[in-house]
Design a protein around this motif. Structure first.
Motif: not given
Length: 659
Positions: A372-378, A396-397, A441-443
């Motif tokens: 998981f990461h809340g930014g744009t997928n790239d 992602g986002l 995992g999450v960032f």
């Protein structure tokens, strides 16, 4: 239709021909190597591969056709200048013909190298004197690819649309218009060279970004094209593999990344694993980790009320270290136990290698895997690395905005990602939807420049501390507390191992001991087991990010051998543990000592960083035994790393090494 518009259409048509040729070459690559992809390839994954391939084709086409585009737009192609039209045509045809040959030739090379041709490939075969014979044999054996190349090149020759931009009278106004048009075109071409990420990413796409469009790691090679692989690795020659130790046995006696399966006497614990990577969450900011600060500084204050209350419930160590100074290198270190070595793994020629990770190993136990990461997928290439590391799902986002439990883009911070509080809530709830056991995992992203927090908390966290980042740390700390409040209510909570660390320490340091080379790598690493089975408290010795993977797998009782470059700290005595990072130069920690060296492992400094925090006294000459012991370990780590990376080996033994 005026000449300018006709010229634009002719350029677009010719570039579209190049796109078609690249796609046909990609299909040929896939079919030529179908036996390696047939078992897992679906129409859905194939569509994803070809769609993603357009990114990399765009970059390669812009690089190889930029001269043609400029020549086609210059107003020289008058009827009297036939030579100029011919020049423009062949500046288009020759590079694109070469690209077709490279792409199709790579279809044949791939089964031998298991990666696209890069500049590294030429180093591998630099001393061979039989290449002509080999090429001749393959030319005959793969006559159908030779025929396809001829058809594609001839088709581009016949379908080529010449530039019609010519003027009987070259007025200054027409020159100005065309120069402006060329300038605008160059900007668009740069956007294309970056992989169409000019406005959404901080860096151009790299080879490893291909994992973003691959269902499994090997499919990244289908996404790529050979011209892109060559262009992106120019000037990035991997270093020669050092030969400090001449035999495998000698090297393994100094250092080995091989971790053995847990003994049969240890029952496997198939607990969920949750890894929280918190942006810039340095040890310096955490009061609970500064109770025994070596420097007497009455101005010290912490910014992590929740974290301070959480630490006594966790397992941590006297010294905990990051192996990197930048976010992009944190995921390889934390999830795969891969250090930054000269340059980051993600941007290195090794980035398409097969690697060990939490996902690849725990899949052997049927774990569900997600990142998981809340930014744009790239953003930052995180999705690409997660795919390459074997994580099946990525959130992602885009995925967050599809969840009607939240507010979509209204929760976006305006710069980087979804605010930490909302995204961590999303993370907790999504895990409840997953089958157990799982590893995720999450960032996080909020504790980052431009140092913003949600408007609703501006009064609550208005005491910013010394730097604006400190209010973000307080907000992220609060968000982590909210995450654990929600996680505690979920059915999977008690059967989960939580690991919390930072991606790297912060550049916004205010205390002297965190500004030295020995001090600027300190980040929290805490492991929390709600069931209480794992020990708690501050244990002696050190732990680094590289140690997270082997330590957790060891605690779970993982029943297979695996490769990880760190230590299992629960089964390694404090005196035998070490820490490493490469921040400008190779650096190693061992016991209370900190050593720096050059890239050839020549020791340049040795310090007692526990008692000489500011590194005033160089001990390399007065402590030769300590210096030599640490130097041997550093040499072993570097040789083992480059040796394995060069042959793309995560196998537990080296068949290629003389014993």
């Amino acid at each position: 239709m005026n000449n300018t518009l006709r010229t634009a259409l002719s350029i677009i048509t010719n570039l579209l021909l190049a796109y078609v040729a690249y796609s046909i070459c990609r299909a040929a690559f896939l079919l030529e190597n179908w036996d390696q992809y047939s078992l897992t390839m679906t129409w859905q994954s194939a569509w994803k591969i070809f769609r993603g391939g357009i990114w990399f084709d765009t970059s390669a086409i812009c690089y190889t056709n930029i001269l043609y585009i400029v020549l086609a737009m210059l107003p020289f192609a008058s009827p009297k200048n036939g030579w100029y039209k011919r020049l423009t045509k062949y500046v288009y045809l020759i590079p694109n013909a070469l690209c077709i040959i490279l792409n199709l030739g790579d279809s044949v090379y791939y089964p031998f190298g298991h990666h696209r041709i890069t500049t590294r490939t030429f180093n591998e075969f630099g001393n061979e004197d039989n290449l002509g014979r080999i090429f001749g044999i393959e030319f005959i054996n793969h006559w159908y690819l030779v025929l396809l190349a001829a058809v594609l090149i001839f088709g581009m020759y016949k379908l080529y649309q010449p530039s019609t931009l010519h003027f009987i009278k070259h007025t200054w106004k027409k020159w100005v218009v065309n120069i402006v048009a060329i300038g605008a075109t160059v900007v668009v071409a740069i956007w294309g060279m970056r992989g169409a990420t000019f406005f959404t990413s901080t860096r151009p796409i790299a080879l490893s970004n291909a994992h973003q469009f691959a269902t499994r790691p090997s499919e990244a090679n289908v996404v790529l094209n050979t011209p892109f692989s060559l262009i992106r690795t120019i000037g990035k020659r991997p270093p020669m593999v050092p030969k400090y130790y001449t035999t495998g046995a000698e090297l393994d006696s100094v250092y080995t990344p091989l971790h053995h399966a847990a003994p049969d006497s240890i029952a496997p614990k198939k607990k969920n694993v949750v890894i929280l990577i918190v942006e810039s969450f340095a040890t310096e900011f955490i009061g609970g980790l500064n109770n025994n600060r070596a420097l007497d500084d009455s101005t010290y204050r912490g910014y992590t009320t929740w974290m301070d209350s959480f630490i006594p419930q966790t397992l941590t160590f006297e010294t905990t270290l990051a192996n990197t100074g930048v976010s992009i290198d944190a995921m390889p270190a934390i999830l795969s136990s891969i250090p930054r070595m000269r340059y980051g793994f993600f941007l290195s020629p090794y980035s398409l290698n097969h690697i060990t990770s939490f996902a690849t190993e725990l899949k052997n136990w049927d774990y569900h895997t997600a990142f998981f990461h809340g930014g744009t997928n790239d953003s930052m290439g995180f999705q690409a690395f997660a795919r390459g590391a074997g994580f099946e799902e990525y959130y992602g986002l885009n995925e967050y905005c599809e969840d009607d439990r939240f507010n979509g883009k209204d929760d976006f911070d305006g710069t980087w990602a979804i605010w930490d509080e909302e995204f961590l809530q999303y993370y907790a709830l999504k895990m409840t939807e997953m089958p157990e056991p799982f590893v995720t995992g999450v960032f996080t992203a909020s504790s980052h420049h431009p140092f913003a927090i949600p408007d609703r908390y501006k009064d609550r966290f208005k005491d910013e501390g010394i730097h604006q980042l400190h209010k973000c740390i307080r907000y992220t700390d609060y968000s982590l507390g909210r995450f654990f409040e929600t996680a505690k209510k979920q059915p999977w909570y008690d059967n989960t191992i939580f690991v919390l660390t930072a991606d790297h320490a912060s550049s916004k340091t205010t205390h002297p001991e965190y500004k030295s080379e020995a001090g600027d790598n300190h980040v929290p690493i805490v492991i929390f087991d709600p069931s209480g089975e794992m020990p708690r408290g501050v244990m002696p010795g050190m732990m680094q990010q590289l140690d997270i993977l082997p330590t957790v797998l060891g605690w779970l009782g993982y029943d297979r051998d695996f490769i990880a470059f760190g230590n299992d700290v629960l089964n390694t005595p404090p005196s035998e543990r070490w820490g490493f990072n490469w921040n400008f130069v190779p650096q190693m920690y061992m016991g209370r000592y900190f050593m720096q060296a050059d890239e050839n492992c020549n020791v340049t400094g040795l310090y007692d960083y526990k008692n000489d925090i500011l590194m005033h006294n160089d001990l390399k000459d007065s402590l030769p035994e300590q210096r030599d012991m640490m130097q041997r370990k550093l040499k072993g780590l570097m040789q083992s790393y480059f040796e394995r990376m060069e042959v793309d080996s995560v196998k537990v033994v080296h068949a290629d090494r003389p014993e």
